[in-house]
Design a protein around this motif. Structure first.
Motif, mmCIF file in Angstrom:
data_model
loop_
_atom_site.group_PDB
_atom_site.id
_atom_site.type_symbol
_atom_site.label_atom_id
_atom_site.label_comp_id
_atom_site.label_asym_id
_atom_site.label_seq_id
_atom_site.Cartn_x
_atom_site.Cartn_y
_atom_site.Cartn_z
ATOM 1 N N UNK A 2 66.264 60.169 -3.769
ATOM 2 C CA UNK A 2 65.138 61.004 -3.394
ATOM 3 C C UNK A 2 63.920 60.664 -4.255
ATOM 4 N N UNK A 3 62.748 60.821 -3.665
ATOM 5 C CA UNK A 3 61.517 60.640 -4.439
ATOM 6 C C UNK A 3 61.165 61.965 -5.103
ATOM 7 N N UNK A 4 60.430 61.882 -6.217
ATOM 8 C CA UNK A 4 60.171 63.091 -6.995
ATOM 9 C C UNK A 4 59.234 64.079 -6.301
ATOM 10 N N UNK A 5 58.488 63.645 -5.292
ATOM 11 C CA UNK A 5 57.521 64.532 -4.648
ATOM 12 C C UNK A 5 58.131 65.840 -4.205
ATOM 13 N N UNK A 6 59.197 65.743 -3.427
ATOM 14 C CA UNK A 6 59.838 66.946 -2.888
ATOM 15 C C UNK A 6 60.505 67.741 -4.016
ATOM 16 N N UNK A 65 59.445 67.922 -7.093
ATOM 17 C CA UNK A 65 58.387 68.628 -7.803
ATOM 18 C C UNK A 65 57.953 69.867 -7.046
ATOM 19 N N UNK A 66 57.840 69.735 -5.726
ATOM 20 C CA UNK A 66 57.463 70.899 -4.924
ATOM 21 C C UNK A 66 58.476 72.017 -5.117
#
Lengths: 154, 203
Positions: free
Chosen positions: A124-128, A130-131
């Motif tokens: 997974x990428x950190x974007x989600x 972090x949200x």
């Protein structure tokens, strides 16, 4: 002489299996007590990352889980990582409600110890992520646990 | 009248029990949930005044970009050297003016309650003022993020082990006494602050 000679006992007698059911029952009860059925089935593929500094979670009953990963049924739900809360896909905005519901379901004395375990796929990428973390901060669920597999060395 | 047998044949009891046993054996999962435990910072209250700024030498900025590359204190760095670099920053053995300050307990103006306790147990030792500031991009992979968190945690736990060895002769993880544990935790705090992530590299 013959006086001391042991009587040849009939050694070919079968071992009694009368206590076998008891032994098996004992094992059975052990597994019945230690078993916990899987609570919810996963819709997302989660392979948690490896780490060496992991700690054991203290109280499983006070843990709520958030799963993030690619959906199993890519043809239906796409390949974009999704969040799963309880038994359904969710959006980032549903987390506040989820945290409130989890908190409500726990004993009032235990509420400060509630931990949110983040079971997130390693790709997974950190974007989600972090949200989700920002949403948890807003909901005041500050104790988190990044779920990881223990390995000796990375 | 036919004589009814007084006992039920219990011979198949074991088989039934075996069947149940195998069912539970298969369905059992005895995994203990493990992971890295962290506290998130509380939400920012706009009415509260900002905390006083931290000196630049006391901050170790660790940045991860969307290509999973690391930058520590403005220089590119690899995951293999991150642990040593963090340890050097926090312990500052040679009193380098670029690394974190190490005031003695007795040199500090005020001590909190837990610091007083640690002072009593550990004596006058140097405690780092260092803070690790971790910032990632929205495109960073979770795997890399956990690796970095793991290295930072490993650095801190190594320092704790060293201090515990020096003071009590056993490793931190084997300490049983709650007071000693708290003292070491206070003397080597885990200060990892996470800045708001950037979105430079896109998705």
């Amino acid at each position: 002489m013959a006086k001391f000679r042991k009587k040849k006992s009939n050694s070919s007698g079968a071992i009694s299996t009368a206590s076998l059911p008891d032994i098996i029952f004992m094992l059975l009860f052990f597994f019945m007590v230690t078993t916990q059925m899987k609570e919810n089935s996963l819709f997302v593929k989660v392979t948690v990352p490896q780490a060496t500094e992991v700690q054991k979670m203290e109280k499983k009953a006070l843990t709520s889980f958030i799963y993030i990963g690619k959906p199993h049924q890519a043809s239906v739900y796409g390949t974009e990582p999704r969040i799963q809360l309880n038994d359904a896909f969710a959006n980032v905005s549903d987390i506040a409600e989820f945290v409130a519901a989890e908190r409500e379901s726990k004993n009032e004395a235990d509420r400060p110890f509630i931990t949110t375990s983040l079971k997130i796929d390693q790709e997974t990428r950190m974007g989600i992520v972090t949200d989700v973390k920002q949403e948890l901060r807003k909901a005041n669920a500050l104790k988190i646990n990044y779920s990881a597999r223990w390995v000796e060395k990375i | 009248m036919a004589r009814s047998s007084p006992e039920i044949n219990a011979g198949s009891m074991a088989d039934i029990a075996f069947l149940l046993l195998i069912f539970f054996l298969v369905t059992t999962t005895m995994d203990v949930d493990k992971g890295l435990q962290r506290m998130l910072p509380p939400p920012v209250d706009p009415t509260q005044p900002l905390p006083p700024p931290i000196k630049e030498r006391n901050v170790l900025p660790v940045l991860i970009n969307s290509q999973d590359m690391l930058m520590v204190k403005g220089k590119p760095c690899s995951i293999q050297t991150l642990r040593q670099q963090t340890k050097d920053f926090l312990t500052n053995p040679n009193n380098d003016p670029n690394l974190s300050e190490q005031p003695l307990f007795s040199e500090r103006l005020s001590l909190t309650e837990s610091e007083e306790k640690a002072f009593k147990i550990l004596g006058d030792i140097r405690v780092s003022r260092g803070v690790i500031s971790l910032q990632n991009d929205r495109g960073t992979s979770y795997n890399m993020y956990i690796k970095v968190q793991n290295e930072l945690a490993a650095a801190i736990s190594e320092i704790r082990d060293d201090l515990s060895m020096q003071k009590f002769g056993i490793k931190f993880s084997q300490l049983k006494n709650e007071d000693q544990l708290d003292a070491i935790r206070t003397a080597v705090p885990m200060r990892i602050s996470e800045a708001e992530p950037k979105d430079v590299g896109g998705k």
